[in-house]
Design a protein around this motif. Structure first.
Motif, short mmCIF file in Angstrom:
data_model
loop_
_atom_site.label_atom_id
_atom_site.label_comp_id
_atom_site.label_asym_id
_atom_site.label_seq_id
_atom_site.Cartn_x
_atom_site.Cartn_y
_atom_site.Cartn_z
N GLY A 102 0.78 -1.22 0.00
CA GLY A 102 0.00 0.00 0.00
C GLY A 102 0.81 1.27 0.00
N THR A 103 2.09 1.17 0.37
CA THR A 103 2.91 2.38 0.49
C THR A 103 4.20 2.35 -0.31
N GLY A 104 4.70 1.16 -0.62
CA GLY A 104 6.03 1.05 -1.21
C GLY A 104 7.15 1.14 -0.21
N ALA A 105 6.82 1.37 1.06
CA ALA A 105 7.84 1.48 2.10
C ALA A 105 8.40 0.10 2.43
N ASP A 106 9.68 0.06 2.76
CA ASP A 106 10.26 -1.16 3.31
C ASP A 106 9.81 -1.30 4.76
N VAL A 107 9.48 -2.52 5.16
CA VAL A 107 9.09 -2.79 6.54
C VAL A 107 10.11 -3.73 7.16
N TYR A 108 10.67 -3.31 8.28
CA TYR A 108 11.60 -4.14 9.04
C TYR A 108 10.86 -4.73 10.24
N ILE A 109 10.77 -6.05 10.28
CA ILE A 109 10.18 -6.72 11.44
C ILE A 109 11.32 -7.21 12.32
N ALA A 110 11.39 -6.68 13.52
CA ALA A 110 12.50 -6.97 14.43
C ALA A 110 12.15 -8.12 15.36
N ALA A 111 12.94 -9.18 15.30
CA ALA A 111 12.77 -10.32 16.21
C ALA A 111 13.61 -10.06 17.46
N TYR A 112 13.14 -9.15 18.28
CA TYR A 112 13.89 -8.66 19.44
C TYR A 112 14.01 -9.74 20.53
N PRO A 113 14.94 -9.57 21.46
CA PRO A 113 15.10 -10.55 22.55
C PRO A 113 13.80 -10.78 23.31
N LEU A 114 13.56 -12.02 23.68
CA LEU A 114 12.31 -12.40 24.34
C LEU A 114 12.57 -13.06 25.69
N ALA A 115 11.55 -13.01 26.54
CA ALA A 115 11.53 -13.77 27.79
C ALA A 115 11.33 -15.25 27.45
N PRO A 116 11.74 -16.16 28.31
CA PRO A 116 12.25 -15.92 29.67
C PRO A 116 13.76 -15.67 29.75
N GLU A 117 14.49 -15.84 28.63
CA GLU A 117 15.94 -15.65 28.68
C GLU A 117 16.31 -14.19 28.86
N TYR A 118 15.51 -13.30 28.25
CA TYR A 118 15.79 -11.86 28.29
C TYR A 118 14.59 -11.14 28.89
N ASN A 119 14.79 -9.84 29.20
CA ASN A 119 13.67 -9.04 29.67
C ASN A 119 13.51 -7.80 28.81
N VAL A 120 12.58 -6.94 29.16
CA VAL A 120 12.23 -5.80 28.33
C VAL A 120 13.42 -4.86 28.14
N ARG A 121 14.26 -4.70 29.14
CA ARG A 121 15.40 -3.79 29.00
C ARG A 121 16.45 -4.35 28.05
N ASP A 122 16.62 -5.66 28.02
CA ASP A 122 17.50 -6.26 27.02
C ASP A 122 17.00 -5.94 25.61
N ALA A 123 15.69 -6.04 25.42
CA ALA A 123 15.10 -5.74 24.11
C ALA A 123 15.31 -4.27 23.74
N LEU A 124 15.10 -3.37 24.69
CA LEU A 124 15.25 -1.95 24.41
C LEU A 124 16.69 -1.58 24.06
N LEU A 125 17.65 -2.16 24.76
CA LEU A 125 19.05 -1.89 24.45
C LEU A 125 19.39 -2.35 23.04
N TRP A 126 18.89 -3.51 22.66
CA TRP A 126 19.13 -4.01 21.30
C TRP A 126 18.43 -3.13 20.27
N LEU A 127 17.22 -2.72 20.54
CA LEU A 127 16.46 -1.89 19.60
C LEU A 127 17.09 -0.52 19.43
N GLU A 128 17.72 0.02 20.46
CA GLU A 128 18.44 1.28 20.30
C GLU A 128 19.54 1.14 19.25
N LYS A 129 20.22 0.00 19.24
CA LYS A 129 21.27 -0.24 18.25
C LYS A 129 20.68 -0.43 16.86
N VAL A 130 19.52 -1.08 16.78
CA VAL A 130 18.83 -1.23 15.49
C VAL A 130 18.48 0.14 14.93
#
Length: 294
Positions: A102-130
């Motif tokens: 519908g837009t022609g935009a590229d969409v990036y789907i991020a498979a960010y770190p998940l529980a139970p091995e990781y928590n929300v702050r692990d995901a946020l730190l990784w997403l900042e780098k993304v």
């Protein structure tokens, strides 16, 4: 709404069955399920192209329109929900494909770190780098964040952490009020009206995804974020969600503070805006496409 009402009744029946709802999974099954990352075949058909890469230990899927239709400078970072414990579903990939078409935009789907091995702050730190990697190729105003449920909370918390904010946020069914006490009582009161979610699910999320993080942290709860200098926000949520009264109160708070946002509320369930098999869902996705290209 006729189709939706039929589906909602069926979901209520399934939810009330022995072993329904959260009882379907024990912790081991959640962990195994969360690691599934199989892309649906339709993503490589109908003029779409997918490219996947490992970025700092976790995978990112890029979905593009290889026919060059309606090209735009805009790109989308899509953070799928799932309580921080589940990978993207067919609804997420279908929505992403429709946005690309519908837009022609590229969409990036991020498979960010998940529980139970990781928590929300692990995901946020990784997403900042993304996001920092995206900024090397794109102007921040050309980057749109989309997230649903736990992913909706993530895009709000991530934006709060960033100095250079993205252009817009599309926030679908955020999980407000995960704290205990009064907010839990509100969610319990709404549980009979929600065909999908339970407070027991919320408790599992709080114990795993939010592990070692205070529930009143802006890394978890949108209500505690400072919205100064935030980009425009566009909310899609339902009146049949256990979070509904808390989302409504949250948006009233934003309005009182003069924060700009628009909302699309329907008498429907959690994440209805991703359901393209419903007329209302298709209309919501078309609205999202308009927000991305304008």
């Amino acid at each position: 709404m006729i189709l939706y009402n039929c589906i909602e009744k069926a979901c209520f029946i399934m939810k009330r069955l022995p072993g329904g709802g959260i009882k379907v999974f024990d912790m081991g099954e959640w962990e195994a399920f969360s690691k599934q990352e199989r892309l649906p075949g339709f993503l490589n058909r109908n003029g779409l192209r997918t490219r996947s890469k490992i970025f700092r230990g976790f995978r990112i899927h890029r979905i593009s329109d290889c026919r060059g239709r309606r090209k735009t400078k805009k790109v989308v970072l899509f953070l799928p929900g799932g309580g921080g414990m589940q990978r993207a579903t067919i609804l997420h990939y279908d929505t992403a494909a429709r946005i690309v078409k519908g837009t022609g935009a590229d969409v990036y789907i991020a498979a960010y770190p998940l529980a139970p091995e990781y928590n929300v702050r692990d995901a946020l730190l990784w997403l900042e780098k993304v996001y920092a990697a995206l900024l090397k190729k794109h102007d921040p105003k050309d980057i749109i964040f989309i997230g649903d449920s736990a992913g909706a909370n993530l895009i709000l918390s991530l934006t709060y952490r960033l100095k250079e904010k993205p252009g817009k946020l599309i926030v679908i069914s955020p999980a407000c009020g995960l704290e205990n006490g009064k907010t839990r009582d509100i969610r319990l009161a709404m549980e009979p009206y929600d065909p999908i979610l339970t407070v027991e699910m919320n408790d599992m999320i709080a114990a795993n995804w939010c592990r070692n993080v205070p529930l009143d942290s802006p890394d978890i709860s949108p209500e505690y974020i400072d919205y100064n200098d935030f980009p425009p926000m566009f909310f899609f949520y339902g009146e049949h969600e256990i979070f509904y009264p808390l989302v409504y109160a949250y948006l009233c708070m934003l309005r009182e503070k003069g924060v700009f946002f628009q909302e699309n509320k329907q008498p429907m369930c959690h994440d209805w805006a991703l359901c393209s098999f419903l007329r209302e869902g298709r209309r919501a996705i078309r609205t999202m496409c308009g927000l991305i290209t304008e």
